[in-house]
Motif scaffolding. Structure first.
Motif, PDB file in Angstrom:
ATOM      1  N   SER A 184       1.216  -1.381   0.223  1.00  0.00           N
ATOM      2  CA  SER A 184       0.154  -0.328   0.038  1.00  0.00           C
ATOM      3  C   SER A 184       1.408   1.370   0.029  1.00  0.00           C
ATOM      4  O   SER A 184       1.910   1.431   0.871  1.00  0.00           O
ATOM      5  N   THR A 185       0.222   2.132  -1.421  1.00  0.00           N
ATOM      6  CA  THR A 185       1.429   3.332  -1.360  1.00  0.00           C
ATOM      7  C   THR A 185       0.844   4.683  -1.727  1.00  0.00           C
ATOM      8  O   THR A 185      -0.014   4.328  -2.218  1.00  0.00           O
ATOM      9  N   VAL A 186       1.554   5.514  -0.501  1.00  0.00           N
ATOM     10  CA  VAL A 186       1.127   7.224  -0.782  1.00  0.00           C
ATOM     11  C   VAL A 186       2.123   7.490  -1.820  1.00  0.00           C
ATOM     12  O   VAL A 186       3.383   7.320  -1.069  1.00  0.00           O
ATOM     13  N   GLN A 231     -13.111  10.090   1.085  1.00  0.00           N
ATOM     14  CA  GLN A 231     -13.502   9.004   2.256  1.00  0.00           C
ATOM     15  C   GLN A 231     -13.946   7.603   1.573  1.00  0.00           C
ATOM     16  O   GLN A 231     -13.178   7.079   2.195  1.00  0.00           O
ATOM     17  N   GLU A 232     -14.634   7.771   0.527  1.00  0.00           N
ATOM     18  CA  GLU A 232     -14.319   6.615  -0.589  1.00  0.00           C
ATOM     19  C   GLU A 232     -13.389   6.297  -0.590  1.00  0.00           C
ATOM     20  O   GLU A 232     -13.101   4.782  -0.675  1.00  0.00           O
ATOM     21  N   MET A 233     -12.209   6.957  -1.009  1.00  0.00           N
ATOM     22  CA  MET A 233     -11.281   6.474  -1.408  1.00  0.00           C
ATOM     23  C   MET A 233     -10.519   5.589  -0.497  1.00  0.00           C
ATOM     24  O   MET A 233      -9.915   4.570  -0.645  1.00  0.00           O
ATOM     25  N   PHE A 234      -9.617   6.693   0.595  1.00  0.00           N
ATOM     26  CA  PHE A 234      -9.347   6.039   1.958  1.00  0.00           C
ATOM     27  C   PHE A 234     -10.039   4.337   2.324  1.00  0.00           C
ATOM     28  O   PHE A 234      -9.274   3.413   2.704  1.00  0.00           O
ATOM     29  N   ASP A 235     -11.252   4.339   1.736  1.00  0.00           N
ATOM     30  CA  ASP A 235     -12.089   3.318   2.403  1.00  0.00           C
ATOM     31  C   ASP A 235     -11.702   2.077   1.312  1.00  0.00           C
ATOM     32  O   ASP A 235     -11.397   0.822   1.886  1.00  0.00           O
ATOM     33  N   ARG A 239      -8.333   0.689   2.611  1.00  0.00           N
ATOM     34  CA  ARG A 239      -8.205   0.077   3.679  1.00  0.00           C
ATOM     35  C   ARG A 239      -8.411  -1.261   3.527  1.00  0.00           C
ATOM     36  O   ARG A 239      -7.906  -2.538   4.082  1.00  0.00           O
ATOM     37  N   ILE A 240      -9.350  -1.765   2.409  1.00  0.00           N
ATOM     38  CA  ILE A 240      -9.763  -3.070   1.822  1.00  0.00           C
ATOM     39  C   ILE A 240      -8.844  -3.907   0.812  1.00  0.00           C
ATOM     40  O   ILE A 240      -8.956  -4.645   0.550  1.00  0.00           O
ATOM     41  N   GLY A 241      -7.556  -2.659   0.459  1.00  0.00           N
ATOM     42  CA  GLY A 241      -7.622  -3.219  -0.408  1.00  0.00           C
ATOM     43  C   GLY A 241      -7.370  -3.288  -2.169  1.00  0.00           C
ATOM     44  O   GLY A 241      -6.701  -3.520  -2.907  1.00  0.00           O
TER      45      GLY A 241
END
Length: 290
Positions: free
Chosen positions: A234-236, A272-276, A279-281
């Motif tokens: 997981s990358t920023v 927020q939808e993007m962050f969710d 979180r689920i990959g």
């Protein structure tokens, strides 16, 4: 709220500085040390003082930070209002979490009066060091600024406003104690920045930096090295400009790795939808600017 030992030590040192007579104090702690819960503990203790007459104002520089802190305060049971565009103000609670841009704009327009407070907490104080903001902050009798990087822009002295800095914990200490992950740095030394001019703050001008970095070969190299060093992690990615970020996002998606783009204009719900999805990959890479 249960503070870690180093968080309690930091807040206690802040109180000790106040007992010495300092009225404008910077609390310096590394990124990832948990400033939100340190702020929450301070606010909670202030609200309990003097038979519940204290008022606290917390100002933040970004909408996302306002929402995050408000959600945390709600979880900790700290009653508060929020002053931010798109949110109906509720000024009765003795704690107000405030978007600084909304606050200053509404003061100018006259749609909001000065929010009285016994203590002002300035999160990311290094981003809130302009003359107009400091003039507003000076109206509060006691100011605490939080930052991991307390450096004023344009080589200004922090002492023109703040009295002292409290720093009791370091990045190295938190890494040794396993609160933070050890860092590994990889860099390529052959990017030519010799044509760039420095700004007044001694750093590269972002507009010019974006032009240098947003080249097809460099964009491709970033993907190639990510695949070599961190594939499927997981990358920023922090890009140099919006154009650079979009090209990076396209590069990763073009190779079949789910990537999404976010900047200051991304709506809160979409963000927020993007962050969710992260979180689920479902989304592997987020590319952003600043």
């Amino acid at each position: 709220m249960i503070l870690r030992e180093y968080q309690q030590i930091q807040n206690d040192a802040l109180r000790a500085s106040a007992m010495k007579g300092n009225k404008r104090i910077i609390s310096c702690a590394p990124t990832g040390s948990g400033k939100s819960i340190m702020i929450g503990e301070l606010v909670s203790s202030l609200l309990e003082k003097k038979h519940g007459t204290q008022r606290v104002v917390v100002v933040l520089p970004r909408r996302s930070l306002v929402k995050q802190l408000s959600d945390s305060f709600s979880g900790w049971g700290i009653s508060h209002g929020v002053v931010m565009s798109g949110v109906k103000p509720f000024l009765m609670p003795r704690c107000q979490i405030v978007s600084i841009d909304t606050y200053t704009a509404r003061l100018v327009s006259g749609s909001l009066k000065f929010i009285e407070g016994d203590c002002l907490i300035v999160d990311e104080m290094h981003l809130q060091f302009s003359p107009k903001k400091l003039a507003l902050f000076s109206k509060y009798p006691f100011v605490i600024g939080f930052s991991a990087t307390p450096v004023a822009p344009n080589k200004q002295s922090l002492g023109i406003f703040y009295d002292s800095i409290v720093e009791t914990v370091t990045l190295k200490q938190l890494t040794i104690e396993k609160y933070l992950s050890p860092l590994k740095y990889f860099a390529r030394p052959d990017i030519d920045l010799s044509s760039l001019k420095l700004g007044k703050d001694g750093d590269w001008r972002e507009s010019q930096l974006g032009e240098v970095m947003d080249k097809p070969k460099l964009v491709g190299d970033i993907f190639d090295n990510w695949k070599r060093l961190a594939e499927n992690k997981s990358t920023v990615i922090f890009a140099s400009s919006q154009s650079h970020a979009r090209h990076l996002c396209d590069e990763f998606n073009g190779h079949g790795y789910s990537s999404e783009y976010v900047d200051c204009n991304t709506p809160d719900e979409q963000r927020q939808e993007m962050f969710d999805r992260v979180r689920i990959g479902k989304t592997k890479v987020i590319v952003n600017v600043g």
